[in-house]
Design an enzyme around this catalytic site. Sequence first.
Site, PDB file in Angstrom:
ATOM      1  N   LEU A  42      57.262  21.705 -13.478  1.00 34.89           N
ATOM      2  CA  LEU A  42      58.102  20.516 -13.420  1.00 34.89           C
ATOM      3  C   LEU A  42      58.913  20.354 -14.704  1.00 34.89           C
ATOM      4  CD1 LEU A  42      58.978  17.728 -12.288  1.00 34.89           C
ATOM      5  CD2 LEU A  42      56.857  16.804 -13.285  1.00 34.89           C
ATOM      6  N   ILE A  62      58.569  21.930  -4.981  1.00 35.31           N
ATOM      7  CA  ILE A  62      57.365  21.955  -4.143  1.00 35.31           C
ATOM      8  C   ILE A  62      56.345  21.031  -4.788  1.00 35.31           C
ATOM      9  CG2 ILE A  62      55.637  23.422  -3.046  1.00 35.31           C
ATOM     10  CD1 ILE A  62      57.500  25.817  -3.660  1.00 35.31           C
ATOM     11  N   HIS A 118      59.925  25.490  -8.426  1.00 32.26           N
ATOM     12  CA  HIS A 118      58.926  24.877  -9.300  1.00 32.26           C
ATOM     13  C   HIS A 118      58.002  23.961  -8.512  1.00 32.26           C
ATOM     14  CE1 HIS A 118      60.009  20.568  -9.628  1.00 32.26           C
ATOM     15  NE2 HIS A 118      61.254  20.963  -9.375  1.00 32.26           N
ATOM     16  N   CYS A 119      56.813  23.755  -9.061  1.00 35.24           N
ATOM     17  CA  CYS A 119      55.904  22.706  -8.601  1.00 35.24           C
ATOM     18  C   CYS A 119      55.548  21.901  -9.841  1.00 35.24           C
ATOM     19  CB  CYS A 119      54.680  23.294  -7.901  1.00 35.24           C
ATOM     20  SG  CYS A 119      53.741  24.478  -8.901  1.00 35.24           S
ATOM     21  N   ASN A 120      54.402  21.252  -9.887  1.00 36.35           N
ATOM     22  CA  ASN A 120      54.065  20.440 -11.051  1.00 36.35           C
ATOM     23  C   ASN A 120      53.743  21.314 -12.260  1.00 36.35           C
ATOM     24  OD1 ASN A 120      53.389  18.402 -12.787  1.00 36.35           O
ATOM     25  ND2 ASN A 120      51.799  17.505 -11.529  1.00 36.35           N
TER      26      ASN A 120
END
Length: 226
Positions: A42, A62, A118-120
């Site tokens: 993130l 995501i 990207h995700c977290n």
Amino acid sequence: MAVNLTEEQMREMIQGPGDIEWSYEMRRQCQEILPNLLLGPLQASKSLETLKSLGVTHIVCIRDVKEAFSVRPRFPETFQYMVLDVADSEEQNLIRLFPQAKQFIDKAIQQGGCVLVHCNGGISLSPAFVVMYVMEHFRLSWEDALHMVQNRRYCISPNGGFLTQLKEYESIYKANLAVASFPQQRNATARRKRTDEDDEDDERRDEERKRILVDDNEEEDDAMES
């Protein structure tokens, strides 16, 4: 579109650049996995200046549904986003969601864009999608695809459920390739089948005509005898 490389080129591609010294701080940055395909956390999606300097045009965000308040499109007026709401758990079905992500990435790159996925944390969820993409793009085994991504973003570690799905996806994409590579054979088989069926129909019609002729002759003979 799949890319065909020599065995040596593929080996070099999987191994990645050997001159990178990984540091903990790099977990907060994004890394280039393929030309125009970046993977990160993130944090990498928060700086408009950094995204522009990297040439990013599209972002696949995501996120676990519980993170929607913080993991979200921040610059929708500047970049084209795809948001996938999932559960960051081993039970989450990623294979079902992957085709739309792949289509988004393919279209962006074909148009000359650059995609950040990207995700977290950029550790488990988004890397699983990128590994699937790399796997199909280069027609790799799930292990080689995982190593290829890991050799560029060292900190990735998809959870056990996601690893199982990576293995499953290898079988799925290879089966689809096998089906797609034999259309002529299928058509030829279908034509042979139709030809065989036509021959059988012709034989049945000939037999039917013969029976009619035999029956007619027998009726004429009976009439003459009577």
